[in-house]
Structure formats: structure tokens, C-alpha cells
Write a protein that holds these residues in place. Structure first.
Motif, mmCIF file in Angstrom:
data_model
loop_
_atom_site.group_PDB
_atom_site.id
_atom_site.type_symbol
_atom_site.label_atom_id
_atom_site.label_comp_id
_atom_site.label_asym_id
_atom_site.label_seq_id
_atom_site.Cartn_x
_atom_site.Cartn_y
_atom_site.Cartn_z
ATOM 1 N N SER A 2 39.072 32.753 37.089
ATOM 2 C CA SER A 2 37.855 33.194 37.772
ATOM 3 C C SER A 2 38.040 34.607 38.302
ATOM 4 O O SER A 2 39.087 34.938 38.869
ATOM 5 C CB SER A 2 37.522 32.249 38.933
ATOM 6 N N TYR A 3 37.009 35.430 38.116
ATOM 7 C CA TYR A 3 37.038 36.800 38.600
ATOM 8 C C TYR A 3 36.031 36.961 39.736
ATOM 9 O O TYR A 3 34.929 36.405 39.687
ATOM 10 C CB TYR A 3 36.706 37.784 37.475
ATOM 11 N N PHE A 4 36.441 37.723 40.738
ATOM 12 C CA PHE A 4 35.605 37.943 41.906
ATOM 13 C C PHE A 4 35.511 39.437 42.189
ATOM 14 O O PHE A 4 36.479 40.180 41.987
ATOM 15 C CB PHE A 4 36.189 37.238 43.137
ATOM 16 N N LEU A 5 34.362 39.858 42.664
ATOM 17 C CA LEU A 5 34.180 41.235 43.115
ATOM 18 C C LEU A 5 33.944 41.189 44.622
ATOM 19 O O LEU A 5 33.047 40.491 45.094
ATOM 20 C CB LEU A 5 33.004 41.899 42.402
ATOM 21 N N ALA A 6 34.776 41.907 45.363
ATOM 22 C CA ALA A 6 34.683 41.917 46.826
ATOM 23 C C ALA A 6 34.319 43.310 47.321
ATOM 24 O O ALA A 6 34.883 44.306 46.851
ATOM 25 C CB ALA A 6 35.996 41.461 47.460
ATOM 26 N N ASN A 20 41.351 38.506 40.434
ATOM 27 C CA ASN A 20 41.530 37.324 39.606
ATOM 28 C C ASN A 20 42.037 36.235 40.531
ATOM 29 O O ASN A 20 43.188 36.267 40.957
ATOM 30 C CB ASN A 20 42.533 37.601 38.482
ATOM 31 N N ASN A 21 41.148 35.297 40.846
ATOM 32 C CA ASN A 21 41.427 34.333 41.913
ATOM 33 C C ASN A 21 41.792 35.106 43.178
ATOM 34 O O ASN A 21 40.977 35.824 43.714
ATOM 35 C CB ASN A 21 42.507 33.338 41.494
ATOM 36 N N ASN A 22 43.042 35.021 43.637
ATOM 37 C CA ASN A 22 43.404 35.676 44.895
ATOM 38 C C ASN A 22 44.238 36.937 44.674
ATOM 39 O O ASN A 22 44.828 37.456 45.612
ATOM 40 C CB ASN A 22 44.177 34.680 45.776
ATOM 41 N N THR A 23 44.291 37.420 43.436
ATOM 42 C CA THR A 23 45.110 38.594 43.108
ATOM 43 C C THR A 23 44.220 39.792 42.796
ATOM 44 O O THR A 23 43.345 39.713 41.930
ATOM 45 C CB THR A 23 46.005 38.302 41.890
ATOM 46 N N MET A 24 44.441 40.898 43.501
ATOM 47 C CA MET A 24 43.645 42.096 43.261
ATOM 48 C C MET A 24 44.115 42.796 41.995
ATOM 49 O O MET A 24 45.296 43.088 41.832
ATOM 50 C CB MET A 24 43.715 43.047 44.453
ATOM 51 N N LEU A 25 43.178 43.066 41.089
ATOM 52 C CA LEU A 25 43.479 43.753 39.841
ATOM 53 C C LEU A 25 43.246 45.249 39.959
ATOM 54 O O LEU A 25 44.088 46.058 39.549
ATOM 55 C CB LEU A 25 42.617 43.182 38.706
ATOM 56 N N ILE A 43 31.485 50.257 41.290
ATOM 57 C CA ILE A 43 31.547 48.891 40.764
ATOM 58 C C ILE A 43 31.604 48.908 39.237
ATOM 59 O O ILE A 43 32.407 48.189 38.621
ATOM 60 C CB ILE A 43 30.337 48.075 41.257
ATOM 61 N N ASP A 44 30.795 49.749 38.629
ATOM 62 C CA ASP A 44 30.776 49.852 37.169
ATOM 63 C C ASP A 44 32.132 50.320 36.640
ATOM 64 O O ASP A 44 32.649 49.782 35.653
ATOM 65 C CB ASP A 44 29.670 50.812 36.738
ATOM 66 N N ASP A 45 32.720 51.296 37.297
ATOM 67 C CA ASP A 45 34.031 51.806 36.870
ATOM 68 C C ASP A 45 35.108 50.725 36.992
ATOM 69 O O ASP A 45 35.979 50.594 36.109
ATOM 70 C CB ASP A 45 34.427 53.022 37.706
ATOM 71 N N LEU A 46 35.067 49.955 38.071
ATOM 72 C CA LEU A 46 36.058 48.892 38.261
ATOM 73 C C LEU A 46 35.922 47.819 37.192
ATOM 74 O O LEU A 46 36.924 47.319 36.659
ATOM 75 C CB LEU A 46 35.905 48.269 39.651
ATOM 76 N N LEU A 47 34.704 47.457 36.878
ATOM 77 C CA LEU A 47 34.483 46.454 35.830
ATOM 78 C C LEU A 47 35.014 46.960 34.488
ATOM 79 O O LEU A 47 35.642 46.208 33.733
ATOM 80 C CB LEU A 47 32.993 46.130 35.727
ATOM 81 N N CYS A 51 38.012 45.562 32.042
ATOM 82 C CA CYS A 51 37.454 45.085 30.766
ATOM 83 C C CYS A 51 36.548 43.874 30.979
ATOM 84 O O CYS A 51 36.618 42.878 30.245
ATOM 85 C CB CYS A 51 38.572 44.742 29.777
ATOM 86 N N LEU A 52 35.710 43.977 32.000
ATOM 87 C CA LEU A 52 34.795 42.898 32.348
ATOM 88 C C LEU A 52 33.369 43.405 32.381
ATOM 89 O O LEU A 52 33.126 44.607 32.567
ATOM 90 C CB LEU A 52 35.146 42.319 33.726
ATOM 91 N N LEU A 53 32.437 42.485 32.230
ATOM 92 C CA LEU A 53 31.033 42.748 32.477
ATOM 93 C C LEU A 53 30.645 42.035 33.763
ATOM 94 O O LEU A 53 31.336 41.103 34.214
ATOM 95 C CB LEU A 53 30.172 42.235 31.314
ATOM 96 N N LEU A 54 29.533 42.450 34.356
ATOM 97 C CA LEU A 54 29.112 41.814 35.602
ATOM 98 C C LEU A 54 28.913 40.313 35.410
ATOM 99 O O LEU A 54 29.214 39.520 36.307
ATOM 100 C CB LEU A 54 27.820 42.468 36.117
ATOM 101 N N LYS A 55 28.450 39.900 34.228
ATOM 102 C CA LYS A 55 28.220 38.476 33.977
ATOM 103 C C LYS A 55 29.518 37.671 33.941
ATOM 104 O O LYS A 55 29.496 36.439 34.004
ATOM 105 C CB LYS A 55 27.461 38.296 32.665
ATOM 106 N N ASP A 56 30.663 38.369 33.832
ATOM 107 C CA ASP A 56 31.959 37.686 33.832
ATOM 108 C C ASP A 56 32.447 37.356 35.240
ATOM 109 O O ASP A 56 33.431 36.628 35.400
ATOM 110 C CB ASP A 56 33.020 38.557 33.143
#
Length: 225
Positions: A2-6, A20-25, A43-47, A51-56
Motif C-alpha cells: 500500500s502506498y500513502f501520500l502524506a 510504502n506502508n510506514n516507510t518513506m520513499l 506532489i506530481d514530482d514525487l509520484l 513511478c506511481l500514479l495518483l490512482k495507485d
């Protein structure tokens, strides 16, 4: 997986991280003056870096406050908009409770987190060691805080930008019982915001409704008539 954006709002910047869960990428930040313009870009740059999309993203985690009014509104509104656009669940994190959990220290009777509310007011979170609980989570005047420290009559650890701002007054109130760390954190960390949000996610405490900022104090422009 699971991926989270904080998204975390401080007094000087907006901080954003992909977890990624509790680990900052990946993480990034922008000073508050440029937050409104660049928040979505960050946010766009971080995604892209992840290598993620917002829907991920499984869930959006946002710091609700307290923090300066304008910047807090920008960050919360941005996350609400992204959540609505992609139908992503959202979690709001109470900043004082999060900060107290991160900084609580059982070597002291109480750990008091203090954020500047301006006008000699403070956003105050008080974790009591004996109660093992956050016993106060509101706005308080400096005068009333000093009265509390004097009357409490046990050792206290004070952290946050409010502790730095009023260090002289706090130490004068109870020189033998007040401790302010040398490396005093301004607010809770982005990692702590994400950790709190992740724990709420695991508990199923998320929503598809918009998150409201946690102000705790009326803006000076809000006058009672």
C-alpha cells in the motif's frame, strides 16, 4: 503493498512524502509563501519519482492543524481536491495529539507540546504520564499555561515552537521543573504524521468525506457581533 501520500503543514513550509506502508520513499517541501503555487507540482514530482500514479495511492494523509491559517487551508484543500477527483480515502491527523505521541517522555510528569497561536496564545497538547493519556488539546493563553505549570508542581518537558518562543517565561515559572530540549523540534515530523495516519488506516478509520482544518482559535478577522 500500500502506498500513502502524506502532507504536513508547518509554520515555515509544507512537507510532502510518499510512503510504502510506514516507510518513506520520497519527500519534498516548499516554503509557505510558495505553497499555494507549487503544492500540486511537488506532489506530481514525487509520484513520478516513485513511478506511481495518483490512482495507485491507497490513502491520502493530511495534517489538520493547528498551523497558520492560510497555509493550512491550502494543504487541506489540495488534499481534499485530490481525494475527491480520484475517489481516494482520506485521513486527517490532529497535530497536537500526533506531536504529543511523538515526544511523550515518561521521565517527566507531563510532556507539553506548544505551538504558537499568536497574541500570547498557544496551541497546547498535554500528555500526562500517570494517566498515559492526552489530557488537554486546545488553545490556551500563555498566562493560563504558566499558572498550570506552577500549580502542577511536577516536572514537565515542553516542546514545539511555542516552547522556544516563550522559553524565558516557562523557565522562570518553574526553573527546577521545566525542561526544554536543546534540539527542540518546531512541530511534529512528517514521518510522525504518516505513522499516525497509517495506524488509523489499519484501524479502518478513514473517510471519503472532506477533511476540515483544525484551527482551535478564531482568526483575528472573525469578530463576534
Amino acid at each position: 503493498m500500500s502506498y500513502f501520500l502524506a502532507v504536513h503543514t508547518t509554520y515555515s513550509s509544507i512537507k510532502i512524502g510518499i510512503f510504502n506502508n510506514n516507510t518513506m520513499l520520497f519527500s519534498s517541501q516548499e516554503e509557505t509563501k510558495k505553497a499555494s503555487k507549487n503544492c500540486i507540482v511537488l506532489i506530481d514530482d514525487l509520484l513520478k519519482n516513485a513511478c506511481l500514479l495518483l490512482k495507485d495511492i491507497s490513502c491520502l494523509i493530511v495534517y489538520r492543524g493547528p498551523a497558520p491559517f492560510t497555509t493550512l487551508r491550502v494543504s487541506v484543500a489540495t488534499v481534499n481536491g485530490l481525494a475527491y477527483a480520484q475517489n481516494i480515502p482520506i485521513i486527517g491527523v490532529d497535530g497536537l495529539a500526533c506531536f504529543a505521541e511523538e515526544q511523550k517522555d515518561t521521565a517527566f510528569g507531563q510532556t507539553i507540546v506548544l505551538l504558537n497561536a499568536f497574541g500570547k496564545d498557544l496551541y497546547v497538547g498535554i500528555y500526562d504520564t500517570e494517566e498515559d493519556f492526552l489530557i488537554y488539546n486546545e488553545c490556551m493563553s500563555l498566562e493560563n499555561l504558566l499558572i498550570h505549570i506552577v500549580q502542577y508542581n511536577k516536572s514537565v518537558k515542553c516542546v514545539g515552537n511555542g516552547a522556544s518562543l516563550y522559553a524565558q517565561e516557562l523557565m522562570a515559572a518553574a526553573p527546577e521543573r521545566v525542561f526544554i530540549p536543546e534540539n527542540n523540534p518546531e512541530t511534529c515530523s512528517l514521518e510522525s504524521v504518516a505513522k499516525t495516519g497509517f495506524e488509523l488506516w489499519q484501524q479502518g478509520s478513514y473517510s471519503f468525506d472532506q477533511i476540515m482544518p483544525l484551527y482551535l482559535k478564531n482568526h483575528p478577522a472573525q469578530k463576534a457581533f
